[in-house]
Structures are given as C-alpha cells and as structure tokens.
Scaffold this active site. Structure first.
Site, PDB file in Angstrom:
ATOM      1  CB  SER A  55      -0.776   0.069   1.262  1.00 47.46           C
ATOM      2  OG  SER A  55      -0.291   0.167   2.586  1.00 47.46           O
ATOM      3  CB  SER A 109     -13.172  10.844  23.481  1.00 50.37           C
ATOM      4  OG  SER A 109     -12.710  11.897  22.647  1.00 50.37           O
ATOM      5  CD  GLN A 163      -0.748  -3.273   8.214  1.00 53.62           C
ATOM      6  OE1 GLN A 163       0.178  -3.997   8.581  1.00 53.62           O
ATOM      7  NE2 GLN A 163      -0.736  -2.058   7.880  1.00 53.62           N
ATOM      8  CG  PHE A 181      -5.916   1.278   6.574  1.00 50.24           C
ATOM      9  CD1 PHE A 181      -4.902   2.017   6.367  1.00 50.24           C
ATOM     10  CD2 PHE A 181      -6.218   0.323   5.725  1.00 50.24           C
ATOM     11  CE1 PHE A 181      -4.253   2.036   5.193  1.00 50.24           C
ATOM     12  CE2 PHE A 181      -5.530   0.141   4.406  1.00 50.24           C
ATOM     13  CZ  PHE A 181      -4.527   1.211   4.150  1.00 50.24           C
ATOM     14  CG  ASN A 198       4.120  -8.359  14.531  1.00 45.89           C
ATOM     15  OD1 ASN A 198       3.165  -9.350  14.786  1.00 45.89           O
ATOM     16  ND2 ASN A 198       3.506  -6.989  14.217  1.00 45.89           N
ATOM     17  CB  THR A 234      10.228  -8.728  14.031  1.00 45.76           C
ATOM     18  OG1 THR A 234       8.750  -8.506  13.971  1.00 45.76           O
ATOM     19  CG2 THR A 234      10.743  -8.744  12.713  1.00 45.76           C
ATOM     20  CG  LEU A 235      11.151 -11.688  18.905  1.00 45.97           C
ATOM     21  CD1 LEU A 235      12.239 -12.564  19.409  1.00 45.97           C
ATOM     22  CD2 LEU A 235       9.632 -12.254  19.001  1.00 45.97           C
ATOM     23  N   GLY A 242       8.580  -1.842  11.481  1.00 45.58           N
ATOM     24  CA  GLY A 242       8.436  -3.039  10.843  1.00 45.58           C
ATOM     25  C   GLY A 242       8.862  -2.897   9.376  1.00 45.58           C
ATOM     26  CG  ASP A 243       6.152  -0.786   6.838  1.00 47.40           C
ATOM     27  OD1 ASP A 243       6.095  -1.847   6.468  1.00 47.40           O
ATOM     28  OD2 ASP A 243       5.492   0.032   6.769  1.00 47.40           O
TER      29      ASP A 243
END
Length: 300
Positions: free
Chosen positions: A8, A36, A168, A116, A191, A219-220, A251-252
């Site tokens: 994306s 809120s 995700q 999203f 992850n 990944t941690l 992460g990216d």
C-alpha cells in the site's frame, strides 16, 4: 538487483495521546466501549507499507520498485517518491477515489490504535506482475486482498523469489489461503503477534513453516528477531535505539533492511541483523519516512 515491493501507499495521520490506553479502557465495560482521546499533536506523513519499505531500501542504496495504487489526491506522494529517486513505473493513479488513509494514535507505552481507509488500495490487483518487470526478488506486503492473492501467484509464476509479509492484512485470509501463500513464498516474515495468528490459522508451528520456506522471521520489537531456518531457531539480538520516539513504520524499515541484504546476497542472519538496525534507527524519528542513515550497511 531490484526488489518489487507490492503493498500500500497511504497518507498517515499520526497522533500522540499523552496517557496510556490501559488507564482509559475498562475491561468490564468493553462491550459498551465509548472512549475519546485528546491528541495534542498531529502530523501527516507519507506512509503505507510499500512506500515505507521502498524509502528504507532506497536509503540503503538498494533498488526498490513499488507496485501500488494512489487515488486522485496522490500527486504529492508520487512527486515525493520521484524526488527520492524511487522508480515509480508500477505506481498507478485512480480517479474518483482517495489514496489510502491511516489514522494512528500512539500512547506513552507506544501502544497504537489504528483506523484505516483502503481507498485506491482496493484496486491494487489491477497491477499485473510479469517476468520482464525487472525485479530479481519481491515482497507481498499488506495490500488489497485480491492484490495480495494475485501478486503472490504472479511472482511465483514468474519465477521471482519473494517474501510473504501479511502484516495487518493477515486477518483477511483463512488457514487454507495462508498455507497457500506459504507454499508459494520463499521467505515469510511476521511480528510475534502476527506469528501467533499465522500459526493458529494454518495449524502449523514455526518449525513446520520454516521447513517449507528458506526462512521464517518473527520480529520481537526491541528484543530483536527469531530466525527460523529448516526447523532451527536462531535469536538475532535487537539494537539499542538512541531514542524511542515513534514506532510507526519500524517494521517496514526492518523489511527494507531485509530486502537490501537479500539483494546483496547476504546470509539471512546478516539480513535480519540489518533489519534490526533499521528498526532501531527509525523508532528514533517521528513518522515513517523522515529518518536518515547514520551507518554503512556494508559494515553491518
């Protein structure tokens, strides 16, 4: 060697809550949740998995080829990538739709709540991968459901080894579909939370998944990464960040490091170590594409 990055492109609206979500959400009232959060800081950044990974890979001196969709509000993003020197031949624009939009709220513990809107991303399957795309490796990162399914098939058919990175997007797929992705992929990265979901949905342990691919990387966060190769686990330690400012895009950045290592024929352990270094670098800056390189990747 170039890397085709299927995923994306999005505008990230990043907000900071000067408190802790855990103090505001009452577990016994979760069935009538109505909360809120006052967010005194707001910034709008270029984001999306394909854009963030491409940014990291370009920063390292690699050759990213993002394949993604923008909406009719995407001219600024396209110009941004071109200014960075990123090849945008596989980035398309659609009329009468927005570019994907991400609303991210981060608390003091770096927990995040994200909303999203996929927008143009849902038409990403209109991009087709062919053998002559100019890429030697690829990655299928979170994208439209149809795009992820089709791009994995197309990469495999073209003989291009690729990383399956469901992120995700993982909840969109059932166990059979996820097992098929694993069968097509060369490497898998998740992850720790996604890894548990992947294992539960497929019925496969990390050991079993790693025997079907060249490597499974879990990944941690600050602890580093669990690297599984042919059923054997190796822990690759994390890198101490100079500051913990914003986890968005970490992460990216990690995946950009992974791809650079793969482009350059590094061992998987070396690729993971570079990814850990990139994640630590990114977390010290706000926004997913605002950090700069302070080391030589060839020396990691």
């Amino acid at each position: 060697m170039a890397s085709l990055i299927c995923g994306s492109l999005a505008f990230d609206n990043i907000m900071t809550f000067d408190g802790r979500f855990a103090d505001q959400i009452m577990p016994e009232q979760i069935h009538i949740l109505n909360v809120s959060f006052l967010v005194p800081t707001l910034r709008r950044d270029f984001g999306g998995c394909a854009g963030n990974i491409a940014y990291a890979l370009q920063l390292l001196g690699g050759k990213p080829l993002p394949m993604a969709m923008l909406g009719d509000d995407g001219d600024g993003y396209l110009a941004h990538m071109q200014h960075l020197g990123i090849d945008t031949r596989f980035v398309k624009k659609l009329d009468d739709t927005y570019t994907a939009q991400c609303m991210i709220t981060t608390d003091l513990d770096n927990n995040q709540i994200t909303a999203f809107h996929p927008g143009a991303m849902m038409q990403a399957h209109q991009n087709q991968i062919t053998k002559d795309c100019g890429a030697a490796i690829g990655i299928v990162a979170p994208d439209g459901r149809d795009a992820m399914l089709q791009h994995a098939e197309q990469l495999h058919a073209a003989g291009i080894p690729f990383v399956f990175d469901p992120g995700q997007g993982l909840p969109m797929f059932n166990g059979e579909e996820l097992r098929h992705f694993i069968n097509l992929a060369t490497w898998v990265t998740v992850n720790d939370y996604e890894g548990k979901m992947l294992s539960d949905r497929t019925g496969l342990s990390f050991e079993e998944i790693s025997k079907q691919v060249k490597g499974l990387m879990v990944t941690l966060a600050a602890e580093g990464c669990a690297l599984w190769e042919n059923g054997v686990q190796t822990h690759v330690p994390g890198v101490q960040a100079k500051a913990v400012v914003d986890p968005t895009g970490c992460g990216d950045a990690w995946r950009g490091g992974l791809l650079w290592g793969l482009e350059n024929g590094r061992s998987l352990q070396a690729c993971v170590a570079l990814g850990n270094r990139m994640g630590a670098l990114k977390i010290a800056s706000r926004g997913p594409q605002n950090y700069t390189l302070d080391f030589n990747p060839a020396e990691v």
